[in-house]
Scaffold this motif. Structure first.
Motif, short mmCIF file in Angstrom:
data_model
loop_
_atom_site.label_atom_id
_atom_site.label_comp_id
_atom_site.label_asym_id
_atom_site.label_seq_id
_atom_site.Cartn_x
_atom_site.Cartn_y
_atom_site.Cartn_z
N SER A 1 2.75 -1.14 7.72
CA SER A 1 1.96 -1.43 7.62
C SER A 1 1.91 -2.76 6.21
O SER A 1 1.43 -3.73 6.65
N VAL A 2 2.55 -2.68 5.25
CA VAL A 2 2.06 -2.80 4.45
C VAL A 2 3.63 -4.05 4.00
O VAL A 2 3.10 -6.04 4.03
N PHE A 3 4.52 -4.19 4.98
CA PHE A 3 5.59 -5.10 4.79
C PHE A 3 4.25 -6.48 6.43
O PHE A 3 4.55 -7.78 5.89
N GLU A 4 4.34 -5.82 6.94
CA GLU A 4 2.95 -6.47 8.06
C GLU A 4 2.19 -7.56 7.41
O GLU A 4 2.31 -8.76 8.27
N LEU A 5 1.35 -6.74 7.06
CA LEU A 5 0.26 -7.40 6.04
C LEU A 5 0.41 -8.65 5.03
O LEU A 5 -0.02 -9.49 4.95
N LEU A 6 2.14 -7.79 4.15
CA LEU A 6 2.19 -8.93 3.27
C LEU A 6 3.70 -9.02 3.61
O LEU A 6 4.80 -8.47 2.88
N ASN B 1 -8.01 -2.42 0.60
CA ASN B 1 -7.34 -2.68 -0.66
C ASN B 1 -6.32 -3.76 -1.84
O ASN B 1 -6.31 -4.36 -2.36
N VAL B 2 -5.04 -3.36 -0.48
CA VAL B 2 -4.01 -4.37 -0.90
C VAL B 2 -4.23 -5.51 0.21
O VAL B 2 -3.43 -6.82 0.13
N GLU B 3 -5.20 -6.41 0.69
CA GLU B 3 -5.43 -6.88 2.34
C GLU B 3 -5.19 -8.64 0.93
O GLU B 3 -4.47 -9.61 1.28
N ALA B 4 -5.71 -8.25 -0.37
CA ALA B 4 -6.38 -9.32 -0.84
C ALA B 4 -5.13 -9.70 -1.46
O ALA B 4 -5.13 -11.04 -1.88
N LEU B 5 -3.92 -8.91 -1.28
CA LEU B 5 -2.49 -9.70 -2.10
C LEU B 5 -2.22 -10.94 -1.02
O LEU B 5 -1.32 -11.14 -1.91
N LEU C 1 8.99 -3.41 -1.48
CA LEU C 1 7.81 -1.70 -1.36
C LEU C 1 8.39 -1.23 -2.11
O LEU C 1 9.48 -0.57 -1.84
N ASP C 2 8.33 -0.30 -3.73
CA ASP C 2 8.40 0.91 -4.34
C ASP C 2 9.33 0.72 -4.50
O ASP C 2 10.36 1.90 -4.27
N GLY C 3 10.42 -0.67 -4.48
CA GLY C 3 11.68 -0.93 -5.34
C GLY C 3 13.07 -0.55 -4.12
O GLY C 3 14.07 -0.54 -4.35
N LYS D 1 1.04 -16.33 -2.97
CA LYS D 1 2.28 -16.42 -2.43
C LYS D 1 3.82 -16.14 -2.35
O LYS D 1 4.74 -16.19 -1.87
N SER D 2 3.90 -16.11 -4.33
CA SER D 2 5.58 -15.95 -5.07
C SER D 2 5.56 -14.25 -4.87
O SER D 2 6.37 -13.73 -5.38
N LEU D 3 4.72 -13.66 -4.54
CA LEU D 3 5.04 -12.25 -4.41
C LEU D 3 5.48 -11.28 -4.23
O LEU D 3 6.09 -11.88 -2.79
N GLN D 4 6.93 -11.20 -4.03
CA GLN D 4 7.99 -10.35 -3.95
C GLN D 4 8.69 -8.90 -3.98
O GLN D 4 9.00 -8.30 -3.17
N SER D 5 7.91 -7.93 -5.25
CA SER D 5 8.02 -7.11 -4.88
C SER D 5 6.76 -6.14 -5.64
O SER D 5 5.90 -6.89 -6.54
N LEU D 6 6.57 -5.15 -4.89
CA LEU D 6 5.01 -4.48 -5.04
C LEU D 6 5.00 -2.53 -4.64
O LEU D 6 6.26 -2.58 -4.30
N ASP D 7 4.71 -2.37 -6.09
CA ASP D 7 4.82 -0.95 -6.12
C ASP D 7 4.04 -0.64 -5.96
O ASP D 7 2.64 -1.08 -6.43
N LEU D 8 3.47 0.43 -5.06
CA LEU D 8 2.75 1.55 -4.69
C LEU D 8 2.73 2.90 -4.85
O LEU D 8 1.70 4.20 -4.51
N PHE D 9 3.96 2.76 -5.29
CA PHE D 9 4.45 4.46 -5.49
C PHE D 9 2.58 5.21 -6.25
O PHE D 9 2.46 5.46 -6.92
N ASN D 10 2.84 6.33 -6.04
CA ASN D 10 1.91 7.65 -6.16
C ASN D 10 0.67 7.60 -5.65
O ASN D 10 -0.50 7.85 -6.49
#
Length: 258
Positions: free
Chosen positions: A134-139, A105-109, A145-147, A113-122
């Motif tokens: 896994s998310v850090f490796e994917l992106l 679901n988040v692979e599309a992100l 990630l989550d702060g 290329k400029s994305l620095q902060s991503l929140d997927l909490f809850n």
């Protein structure tokens, strides 16, 4: 309130091209799609659509200057590829509280290329084994990630850091000023203390040599002055009475002569 009407109210007599920040939290999307936003919002840098019932981003307009996007507490599960197409310069994205379950679901992100902060909490994805790794490796472009970063260091708050720096500089200047004032007060206090001590010693010597206090002398002088005033008043009254008696005697003599 419907999202389209809410956006119209938030314009506040401005044109869409004059709006840099737009918050439409807790309004309602009729069909789960973005409504009321158009390509005319060319200067928009911050957009918040929290808890508006979104289930798709397919109708999100092109927002080339958008850098921060709040989408928490919606019903999004996919269609995130729209973000890389319509908002290519995003640096912060909050998707917490949505229905994102899988890494796919988040692979599309990856295209952001400029994305620095991503929140997927809850989101359900957070329950996956090795979720963070896994998310850090994917992106790999994502730092927080989550702060928190990969070493569990909390993401800095730029506004709070600026306030702290201003406070420290202000405190330093004030502290130096107070310290100088304290030194001046100490010097003045020490000089005043020496004078006061000398005065007290001399006063104590006077009391010891005479056998009575200076306050007693003042009281005696006041009492003496009052006694003199009373004696003068009594003398004046006596003289008046004597004159009255003499006058009566003269009147009696005049009567006898008559």
């Amino acid at each position: 309130m419907e999202m389209k009407k809410r956006i119209s109210l938030e314009l506040r007599n401005r044109t869409p091209a004059e709006v840099a920040e737009l918050v439409v939290d807790n309004c309602r999307s009729a069909d789960g799609e973005v409504e009321g936003l158009t390509d005319s919002f060319t200067e928009l840098e911050f957009l918040s659509m929290v808890n508006v019932g979104l289930s798709s981003l397919a109708k999100l307009p092109s927002l080339p200057k958008l850098r921060k996007l709040e989408l928490s507490d919606n019903n999004l599960s996919g269609s995130l590829e729209t973000l890389s197409q319509k908002c290519p310069n995003l640096t912060y994205l909050n998707l917490s509280g949505n229905k994102i379950k899988e890494l796919s679901n988040v692979e599309a992100l990856q295209s952001l290329k400029s994305l620095q902060s991503l929140d997927l909490f809850n989101c359900e994805i957070t329950s996956l084994e090795d979720y963070r790794e896994s998310v850090f490796e994917l992106l790999p472009q994502v730092t927080f990630l989550d702060g928190f970063d990969q070493e569990d260091n909390e993401a800095p708050d730029s506004e709070a850091d600026d306030d702290d720096e201003d406070g420290e500089e202000g405190a330093g200047a004030t502290g130096d000023y107070d310290e100088e004032d304290d030194e001046d007060e100490d010097e003045d206090g020490s000089e005043g203390g020496e004078v006061g001590l000398s005065f007290q010693v001399n006063r104590a010597d006077q009391v010891g040599n005479t056998g009575f206090s200076l306050q007693d002398d003042d009281d005696d002088e006041d009492d003496y002055g009052e006694e003199e005033e009373e004696e003068d008043a009594a003398g004046a009254q006596g003289q008046k009475r004597k004159r009255d008696v003499d006058d009566e005697g003269e009147d009696d003599d005049d009567d006898e002569d008559d």
